[in-house]
Design a protein around this motif. Structure first.
Motif, PDB file in Angstrom:
ATOM      1  N   VAL A 492       0.854  -1.198   0.000  1.00 42.76           N
ATOM      2  CA  VAL A 492       0.000   0.000   0.000  1.00 42.76           C
ATOM      3  C   VAL A 492       0.888   1.246   0.000  1.00 42.76           C
ATOM      4  O   VAL A 492       1.925   1.280   0.655  1.00 42.76           O
ATOM      5  CB  VAL A 492      -0.907   0.019   1.257  1.00 42.76           C
ATOM      6  CG1 VAL A 492      -1.849   1.209   1.209  1.00 42.76           C
ATOM      7  CG2 VAL A 492      -1.689  -1.279   1.357  1.00 42.76           C
ATOM      8  N   LYS A 493       0.498   2.249  -0.795  1.00 43.32           N
ATOM      9  CA  LYS A 493       1.244   3.505  -0.865  1.00 43.32           C
ATOM     10  C   LYS A 493       1.326   4.166   0.509  1.00 43.32           C
ATOM     11  O   LYS A 493       0.396   4.061   1.307  1.00 43.32           O
ATOM     12  CB  LYS A 493       0.489   4.450  -1.816  1.00 43.32           C
ATOM     13  CG  LYS A 493       1.288   4.832  -3.033  1.00 43.32           C
ATOM     14  CD  LYS A 493       0.538   5.705  -3.993  1.00 43.32           C
ATOM     15  CE  LYS A 493      -0.322   6.796  -3.408  1.00 43.32           C
ATOM     16  NZ  LYS A 493      -0.926   7.660  -4.452  1.00 43.32           N
ATOM     17  N   GLU A 494       2.384   4.865   0.758  1.00 45.92           N
ATOM     18  CA  GLU A 494       2.515   5.584   2.020  1.00 45.92           C
ATOM     19  C   GLU A 494       1.358   6.585   2.162  1.00 45.92           C
ATOM     20  O   GLU A 494       1.002   7.253   1.198  1.00 45.92           O
ATOM     21  CB  GLU A 494       3.848   6.314   2.034  1.00 45.92           C
ATOM     22  CG  GLU A 494       4.385   6.511   3.436  1.00 45.92           C
ATOM     23  CD  GLU A 494       5.610   7.407   3.434  1.00 45.92           C
ATOM     24  OE1 GLU A 494       6.558   7.095   2.694  1.00 45.92           O
ATOM     25  OE2 GLU A 494       5.578   8.420   4.145  1.00 45.92           O
ATOM     26  N   GLY A 495       0.795   6.633   3.333  1.00 47.82           N
ATOM     27  CA  GLY A 495      -0.333   7.545   3.534  1.00 47.82           C
ATOM     28  C   GLY A 495      -1.660   6.899   3.190  1.00 47.82           C
ATOM     29  O   GLY A 495      -2.713   7.430   3.501  1.00 47.82           O
ATOM     30  N   GLY A 496      -1.605   5.740   2.538  1.00 53.44           N
ATOM     31  CA  GLY A 496      -2.830   4.991   2.248  1.00 53.44           C
ATOM     32  C   GLY A 496      -3.397   5.295   0.872  1.00 53.44           C
ATOM     33  O   GLY A 496      -2.899   6.146   0.139  1.00 53.44           O
ATOM     34  N   ARG A 497      -4.458   4.553   0.546  1.00 52.47           N
ATOM     35  CA  ARG A 497      -5.108   4.686  -0.748  1.00 52.47           C
ATOM     36  C   ARG A 497      -6.249   5.694  -0.604  1.00 52.47           C
ATOM     37  O   ARG A 497      -7.069   5.583   0.304  1.00 52.47           O
ATOM     38  CB  ARG A 497      -5.641   3.314  -1.154  1.00 52.47           C
ATOM     39  CG  ARG A 497      -6.173   3.245  -2.548  1.00 52.47           C
ATOM     40  CD  ARG A 497      -6.578   1.795  -2.899  1.00 52.47           C
ATOM     41  NE  ARG A 497      -7.827   1.853  -3.641  1.00 52.47           N
ATOM     42  CZ  ARG A 497      -8.975   1.372  -3.217  1.00 52.47           C
ATOM     43  NH1 ARG A 497      -9.045   0.723  -2.081  1.00 52.47           N
ATOM     44  NH2 ARG A 497     -10.061   1.524  -3.945  1.00 52.47           N
ATOM     45  N   SER A 498      -6.334   6.658  -1.540  1.00 54.14           N
ATOM     46  CA  SER A 498      -7.393   7.674  -1.459  1.00 54.14           C
ATOM     47  C   SER A 498      -8.712   7.117  -1.979  1.00 54.14           C
ATOM     48  O   SER A 498      -8.743   6.492  -3.040  1.00 54.14           O
ATOM     49  CB  SER A 498      -7.015   8.882  -2.318  1.00 54.14           C
ATOM     50  OG  SER A 498      -5.871   9.490  -1.793  1.00 54.14           O
ATOM     51  N   VAL A 499      -9.776   7.352  -1.225  1.00 56.57           N
ATOM     52  CA  VAL A 499     -11.095   6.879  -1.672  1.00 56.57           C
ATOM     53  C   VAL A 499     -12.148   7.967  -1.479  1.00 56.57           C
ATOM     54  O   VAL A 499     -11.995   8.855  -0.639  1.00 56.57           O
ATOM     55  CB  VAL A 499     -11.544   5.597  -0.937  1.00 56.57           C
ATOM     56  CG1 VAL A 499     -10.697   4.398  -1.349  1.00 56.57           C
ATOM     57  CG2 VAL A 499     -11.507   5.785   0.573  1.00 56.57           C
ATOM     58  N   GLU A 518     -21.570   5.539   4.654  1.00 60.36           N
ATOM     59  CA  GLU A 518     -21.685   6.328   5.879  1.00 60.36           C
ATOM     60  C   GLU A 518     -20.313   6.882   6.298  1.00 60.36           C
ATOM     61  O   GLU A 518     -19.331   6.146   6.316  1.00 60.36           O
ATOM     62  CB  GLU A 518     -22.262   5.410   6.977  1.00 60.36           C
ATOM     63  CG  GLU A 518     -22.448   6.024   8.327  1.00 60.36           C
ATOM     64  CD  GLU A 518     -23.491   7.146   8.316  1.00 60.36           C
ATOM     65  OE1 GLU A 518     -24.468   7.015   7.569  1.00 60.36           O
ATOM     66  OE2 GLU A 518     -23.298   8.138   9.046  1.00 60.36           O
ATOM     67  N   SER A 519     -20.293   8.174   6.614  1.00 60.11           N
ATOM     68  CA  SER A 519     -19.096   8.853   7.119  1.00 60.11           C
ATOM     69  C   SER A 519     -17.939   8.889   6.116  1.00 60.11           C
ATOM     70  O   SER A 519     -16.794   9.112   6.506  1.00 60.11           O
ATOM     71  CB  SER A 519     -18.598   8.222   8.434  1.00 60.11           C
ATOM     72  OG  SER A 519     -19.649   8.196   9.362  1.00 60.11           O
ATOM     73  N   GLY A 520     -18.230   8.673   4.850  1.00 60.86           N
ATOM     74  CA  GLY A 520     -17.179   8.719   3.834  1.00 60.86           C
ATOM     75  C   GLY A 520     -16.998  10.125   3.284  1.00 60.86           C
ATOM     76  O   GLY A 520     -17.758  11.057   3.596  1.00 60.86           O
ATOM     77  N   GLN A 577     -10.425  10.639   1.615  1.00 67.90           N
ATOM     78  CA  GLN A 577     -10.100   9.908   2.842  1.00 67.90           C
ATOM     79  C   GLN A 577      -9.198   8.721   2.503  1.00 67.90           C
ATOM     80  O   GLN A 577      -9.148   8.287   1.351  1.00 67.90           O
ATOM     81  CB  GLN A 577     -11.380   9.391   3.502  1.00 67.90           C
ATOM     82  CG  GLN A 577     -12.262  10.508   4.044  1.00 67.90           C
ATOM     83  CD  GLN A 577     -13.484   9.968   4.772  1.00 67.90           C
ATOM     84  OE1 GLN A 577     -13.722   8.766   4.800  1.00 67.90           O
ATOM     85  NE2 GLN A 577     -14.261  10.864   5.345  1.00 67.90           N
ATOM     86  N   ALA A 578      -8.535   8.191   3.516  1.00 67.67           N
ATOM     87  CA  ALA A 578      -7.725   6.978   3.318  1.00 67.67           C
ATOM     88  C   ALA A 578      -8.637   5.763   3.446  1.00 67.67           C
ATOM     89  O   ALA A 578      -9.491   5.721   4.338  1.00 67.67           O
ATOM     90  CB  ALA A 578      -6.622   6.912   4.371  1.00 67.67           C
ATOM     91  N   ALA A 579      -8.471   4.808   2.544  1.00 73.34           N
ATOM     92  CA  ALA A 579      -9.283   3.590   2.609  1.00 73.34           C
ATOM     93  C   ALA A 579      -9.025   2.881   3.923  1.00 73.34           C
ATOM     94  O   ALA A 579      -7.890   2.823   4.405  1.00 73.34           O
ATOM     95  CB  ALA A 579      -8.934   2.679   1.442  1.00 73.34           C
ATOM     96  N   GLU A 580     -10.102   2.340   4.509  1.00 77.28           N
ATOM     97  CA  GLU A 580      -9.951   1.599   5.759  1.00 77.28           C
ATOM     98  C   GLU A 580      -9.511   0.171   5.488  1.00 77.28           C
ATOM     99  O   GLU A 580      -9.752  -0.352   4.403  1.00 77.28           O
ATOM    100  CB  GLU A 580     -11.292   1.564   6.490  1.00 77.28           C
ATOM    101  CG  GLU A 580     -11.614   2.843   7.218  1.00 77.28           C
ATOM    102  CD  GLU A 580     -12.978   2.769   7.860  1.00 77.28           C
ATOM    103  OE1 GLU A 580     -13.259   1.747   8.524  1.00 77.28           O
ATOM    104  OE2 GLU A 580     -13.760   3.715   7.679  1.00 77.28           O
ATOM    105  N   ALA A 581      -8.910  -0.446   6.482  1.00 82.20           N
ATOM    106  CA  ALA A 581      -8.517  -1.858   6.349  1.00 82.20           C
ATOM    107  C   ALA A 581      -9.763  -2.708   6.593  1.00 82.20           C
ATOM    108  O   ALA A 581     -10.024  -3.172   7.691  1.00 82.20           O
ATOM    109  CB  ALA A 581      -7.420  -2.190   7.348  1.00 82.20           C
TER     110      ALA A 581
END
Ligand code: ZN
Length: 606
Positions: A492-499, A518-520, A577-581
């Motif tokens: 995964v890219k540093e900082g996470g995947r943008s969604v 919800e909350s995205g 936002q960063a994608a959640e695991a």
């Protein structure tokens, strides 16, 4: 043999080109006050009001050569004027619903569920009836045969002619396929099993039969016996793109893609074929669990209106747990393949925040208005009693195995439910499952049921799986297509995947938002389901490149979207936002599966 006072049905595909069956229902000694009859509002196994009466095009009644008045009482109930002699009701049914729940007819084949074509004669529901399944007229249909488990009276095997049923309930529980299907047969526990395959395909039907025989034998060994049936039938319709299954007492109707079936020369089990075997396994397990072990609310079925039970998580969830488990236990797939399926199932549940708002008990109860009528807010509002029910079934199995030093497992629970309810015809009370499990295995499961069945907490799956030699890893989804179950293919890219926090579909000129999570990020920005995104940062987007374009931005950055809501163009800044695991992978530990784990999956213990 039937008697002359039995209700008789004649059904004929009278106009296949117009999708019309003509049905004649003959009622000797009708109710002297005027015979009442009705069509079911729903079909057992599929918990939604379908109002099959809507497909009746015309209807007439006759007695002794005279036409008799019929008065409609409500949406699906009629009453005839009183007559002294035998009453005949003739009606046409429009059959153009290619699903396992309805009726379908064209010049290539016919299929029907009794619930969609046979009226219920009030007062005669519990009496035997006779059914003539008649061949359509003309050379085109000369080669047609019949595949059904309706008990034969003088019809030959696979032939048109006279069949019978011991009650209305039985009459509508043996769907009928007619046409030029292919057949394969095998035996399980001394009972003939058949596959009738309809549709264009190049499948290796013999191999499908061999593989299904193993799955069926696995379920029979779990319950200790097959229910008392003379034969079992898998009715399969292969199309380009389709999926569905419906369970019946001695058969199942399945709709699949022709690409789900094994091809000649193939020996591997492809992901698609594995999915199809899982579906067959699911429906076969229902032969016990829901067709005979039934909620008290379904004994008998009230087909006039919604019938509520909080136990669908048990009937569908436990069945969904055992469907894939039987594939590994019967040796068709390996442990890794099975854990991949489990990982996908857990991923499906964890991706929906609706699991914090609805329990599986409530999901069962509200199946009619929520699970079967899912809308764009489903992921935020509801939980699947199939997927989370299967997780609960797995958790119960693991907890029972661990808590009783492997003296018991969920298998014993199923066998006990079979003995106590399935074989006696007594319905399972709403509190019955919890009580029976606790009694049998001697564990107090009240907290478990409070938190995970009646409550909305996440289960500590890692804790449950660890003694079995299986660990859980949660990772970020790599794309919208990533179903989970498999390790990541790249870091995964540093900082996470943008969604954006949406689900999408292709749309002309852009990307359609189908669900806003919800909350995205999209919800915070005011984007709504139905919006069509046409540009991001001034560049046109389509469904294929939206995700690629998002990789150019880091979580926390703002991108401007141009979207159409109806015909109005909106410009919307979205803070990514960063994608959640939310994606689950199950792995076998370095030491391999423990003995507990091997026993669980039916693998040899060294
Ligand atoms: Zn099911």
């Amino acid at each position: 043999m039937g008697t002359t006072t039995d209700v008789q049905y004649h059904i004929v595909p009278s106009r296949p080109e117009a999708h019309i069956y003509t049905v004649t229902c003959t009622i000797p000694q009708p109710d002297p006050d005027g015979q009442v009859f009705s069509m079911p509002a729903w079909i057992p196994g599929s918990y939604m009001i379908r109002d099959f009466s809507k497909n009746i095009v015309v209807m007439q009644a006759h007695s002794e050569g005279r036409e008799i008045a019929i008065e409609k009482q409500d949406k699906h109930t009629w009453q005839c004027a009183p007559v002294p002699g035998t009453l005949s009701i003739v009606y046409e049914v429009y059959a153009w619903d290619l699903s396992v729940r309805g009726a379908h007819l064209d010049t290539t084949h016919g299929y029907f569920n009794g619930a969609g074509v046979f009226i219920c004669v009030h007062g005669r529901e519990l009496q035997p009836c006779t059914v003539y399944v008649l061949q359509p007229a003309g050379e085109t249909y000369a080669q047609w045969r019949v595949a059904t488990t309706l008990p034969r009276e003088d019809a030959e095997l696979h032939g048109f002619g006279r069949y019978k049923a011991s009650s209305y309930d039985e009459l509508i529980d043996h769907p009928v396929e007619m046409g030029t299907f292919e057949l394969a047969s095998f035996e399980v526990a001394g009972v003939p099993h058949e596959i009738a395959l309809t549709g264009r395909h190049r499948a290796d039907l013999a191999r499908l039969g061999q593989d299904l025989a193993k799955v069926c034998a696995q379920h029979v060994s779990l319950f200790g016996e097959l229910p008392d049936i003379e034969r079992y039938l898998f009715q399969v319709m292969a199309v380009g793109d389709g999926y569905g299954g419906l369970e019946h007492r001695a058969s199942t109707s399945l709709l699949c893609s022709r690409y789900d079936l094994p091809m000649p020369g193939e020996t591997e089990i492809s992901e698609r074929y594995r999915g199809f075997l899982g579906l067959c396994s699911h429906e076969y397990f229902h032969t016990w669990n829901v067709k005979r072990i039934k909620p008290a609310a379904f004994t008998p079925y009230n087909l006039n209106q919604e019938t509520h039970t909080r136990l669908l998580w048990m009937f569908e969830g436990i069945t969904s747990y055992y469907d894939d488990l039987a594939l590994v236990r019967s040796g068709l797939i390996g442990a890794e393949s099975y854990l991949e399926l489990l990982g996908q199932m857990i991923t499906r549940v964890l991706r929906g925040s609706g699991r914090f708002r609805q329990s599986v008990s409530d999901s069962s109860f509200d199946a009619w208005t929520k699970f079967y009528k899912q809308d764009d807010n489903a992921q935020n509002a509801i939980v699947s009693y199939y997927a989370k029910g299967a997780m609960i079934a797995m958790a119960l199995d693991l907890l029972i195995r661990l808590g009783t030093q492997q003296l018991y497992s969920l298998d014993n629970v199923m066998r006990m439910l079979w003995e106590k309810y399935g074989k006696t015809g007594i319905g399972v009370p709403e509190q019955g499952v919890e009580q029976q499990i606790s009694e049998l295995v001697g564990l107090d499961l009240k907290d478990f049921f409070d938190c995970y069945v009646r409550g909305t907490e996440d289960m500590p799956l890692q804790e449950y799986l660890q003694p079995f030699g299986v660990s859980i890893e949660m990772r970020v989804a790599e794309s919208e297509q990533d179903k989970g179950g498999k390790p990541a293919t790249k870091p995964v890219k540093e900082g996470g995947r943008s969604v954006l926090g949406v689900r999408t579909a292709e749309a002309p000129g852009g990307v359609q938002i189908t669900h806003v999570l919800e909350s995205g990020a999209a919800q915070a920005a005011g984007i709504a389901a139905g919006d069509v995104v046409i540009a991001m940062e001034g560049l046109r987007v389509n469904a294929k490149d939206l995700e690629t374009r998002l990789t150019m931005y880091r979580p926390g950055e703002t991108v401007t979207l141009h979207v159409f809501r109806r015909d109005e163009l909106l410009q919307m800044p979205v803070i990514l936002q960063a994608a959640e695991a939310d994606t689950c992978v199950l792995r076998i530990g370095k030491e391999g599966l423990t003995d507990l784990g091997k026993n669980w999956l039916g693998l040899p213990v060294a």
